[in-house]
Design a protein around this motif. Structure first.
Motif, PDB file in Angstrom:
ATOM      1  N   TYR A 236    -110.429  42.377  30.038  1.00 29.92           N
ATOM      2  CA  TYR A 236    -110.388  41.255  29.623  1.00 29.92           C
ATOM      3  C   TYR A 236    -111.891  40.646  28.683  1.00 29.92           C
ATOM      4  O   TYR A 236    -111.718  40.079  27.512  1.00 29.92           O
ATOM      5  CB  TYR A 236    -109.890  40.175  29.871  1.00 29.92           C
TER       6      TYR A 236
ATOM      7  N   ASP B 236    -112.755  42.702  26.050  1.00 27.94           N
ATOM      8  CA  ASP B 236    -111.438  41.790  24.283  1.00 27.94           C
ATOM      9  C   ASP B 236    -112.372  40.649  24.001  1.00 27.94           C
ATOM     10  O   ASP B 236    -111.981  40.422  22.761  1.00 27.94           O
ATOM     11  CB  ASP B 236    -110.995  42.783  24.395  1.00 27.94           C
TER      12      ASP B 236
ATOM     13  N   ALA C 161    -105.115  40.543  24.601  1.00 25.07           N
ATOM     14  CA  ALA C 161    -105.604  39.321  25.116  1.00 25.07           C
ATOM     15  C   ALA C 161    -106.189  37.986  25.253  1.00 25.07           C
ATOM     16  O   ALA C 161    -106.434  36.803  25.853  1.00 25.07           O
ATOM     17  CB  ALA C 161    -107.186  40.215  25.359  1.00 25.07           C
TER      18      ALA C 161
END
Length: 395
Positions: A35, A38, A113
């Protein structure tokens, strides 16, 4: 870098603390890293992340920041807060990713995300009123993938799986960590677990019911969901052969440390640290390069290796690993496990449990079932459709 977008809270938490608070929603450090990558959160802001020693790290390195992750993009476009972002801004970001060469699957993952960031944290904390990422027309952006669509991840043939196991076996006693590497390959191919799950296991996660019996390994999966996988006798034998040489150095007690000692990793380096996930990819590539070397490389200097490569076993390995040499990746082991197990009559629901998938449709997306293609009704229908006028192709 995100002070303008993530203002300090009333309790005094700055942007770094707020973003760390969001990442702690996910129990796995690897999930947090995904996460963070991204979204464009610096990796040293990720709770629990310890950067590997750059002098010892092997395998694939993390991609360098491009400035197109969500947070840097928002800052570059001078948004003062996440509340200002609208769906048209998200779509413009996705278009920029397309022009930069990002694939549809990568863009879809990055959009997910952003959506999770809004849904699970920003709206809850009052930093945004709605989730603009949820309003994106994924079909128009070519981000939809039908349920059960086969994944594009390469699947290893059954012979390639056997070749990897045989290669690891033949090299097991030829290096200091050979038995450890063999045990890792056996588990990876024999259970279909993720590379992150493999290196994340601890010594106490393994047990065996008895000599010659199956082994059991507790795996710490995504979403903090543990499951147990079966280690057949050959796999458990490889693990216990590794135990005979596993000698992690003693770690001195830390002054002032209280409570339970941290869990001891199952697979360790020569210095006693947990094996890094990048080692799994490096291991698979090394097996391919050893038995199917590039024609431009020099012949091995070691006499034992030259003799080994002249055997029929090595010829079999080279035939099936040569096509994988430049692209092999440990995630293919999961796809291979699912496909080969179902082709041999294992119920899909059992394969789903083995892989730790929450939904059967996820498992179905892993299948590369050539038997379904070979047995398709199209073959029978074609004979009837072309009978009498296209005899050459029907003979």
């Amino acid at each position: 870098m995100t002070l303008a977008l993530v203002p300090p809270s009333e309790g005094g938490k700055d942007a770094r603390e707020r973003l760390a608070e969001f990442l702690r929603i996910y129990a796995s450090v690897n999930t947090r890293l995904a996460y963070a990558t991204d979204l464009g959160i610096p990796l040293d802001w990720v709770p629990g992340y310890v950067a590997p020693d750059p002098g010892r790290r092997r395998g694939r390195r993390r991609a360098q920041p491009t400035g197109l992750a969500w947070l840097p993009w928002c800052l570059r476009n001078e948004f003062r807060s996440f509340a200002e972002v609208r769906v048209e801004h998200v779509e413009r970001w996705l278009d920029e990713l397309t022009r930069a060469g990002y694939g549809d699957s990568t863009r879809g993952r990055m959009l997910s995300a952003v959506s999770a960031f809004y849904r699970k944290y920003l709206i809850r904390e009052g930093l945004a009123e709605h989730n603009p990422a949820a309003l994106v027309d994924r079909k128009t952006q070519h981000l939809n993938r039908a349920t059960g669509t086969p994944s594009t991840t390469a699947r290893w043939s059954f012979e390639a799986c056997r070749s990897l196991l045989l290669a690891a076996h033949l090299l097991a006693d030829r290096s200091r960590d050979g038995r450890r590497d063999q045990a890792m390959v056996e588990i990876l191919i024999g259970t279909g677990i993720r590379a992150e799950e493999l290196v994340g296991t601890n010594l106490t996660d393994y047990r065996r019911l008895g000599p010659g019996d199956i082994g059991i390994l507790r795996v710490h999966g995504k979403g903090a969901k543990d499951r147990e996988v079966a280690l057949t006798a050959p796999v458990a034998d490889a693990v216990e052969a590794y135990f005979e040489r596993r000698r992690p150095p003693a770690v001195p007690a830390v002054r002032g440390q209280v409570g339970l000692a941290p869990a001891e990793p199952l697979f360790v380096t020569s210095t006693g640290h947990r094996v890094h996930v990048s080692h799994v990819t490096a291991l698979l590539r090394r097996l391919c390069a050893t038995f199917a070397p590039d024609l431009t490389t020099e012949p091995p200097r070691a006499r034992w290796l030259r003799d080994l490569l002249a055997t029929s076993h090595a010829a079999f390995i080279a035939t099936h690993l040569a096509p994988l040499r430049d692209s092999i990746h440990p995630h293919s082991a999961r796809h291979s496990y699912a496909t080969h197990a179902i082709e041999r009559g294992v119920p899909p629901r059992q394969v789903q449990r083995d892989l730790g998938h929450a939904a059967l449709s996820t498992t179905e997306g892993y299948l590369h079932d050539e038997d379904n293609i070979r047995n398709s009704g199209a073959h029978e229908l074609s004979v009837a459709l072309h009978r009498g006028w296209l005899t050459s192709s029907m003979s």
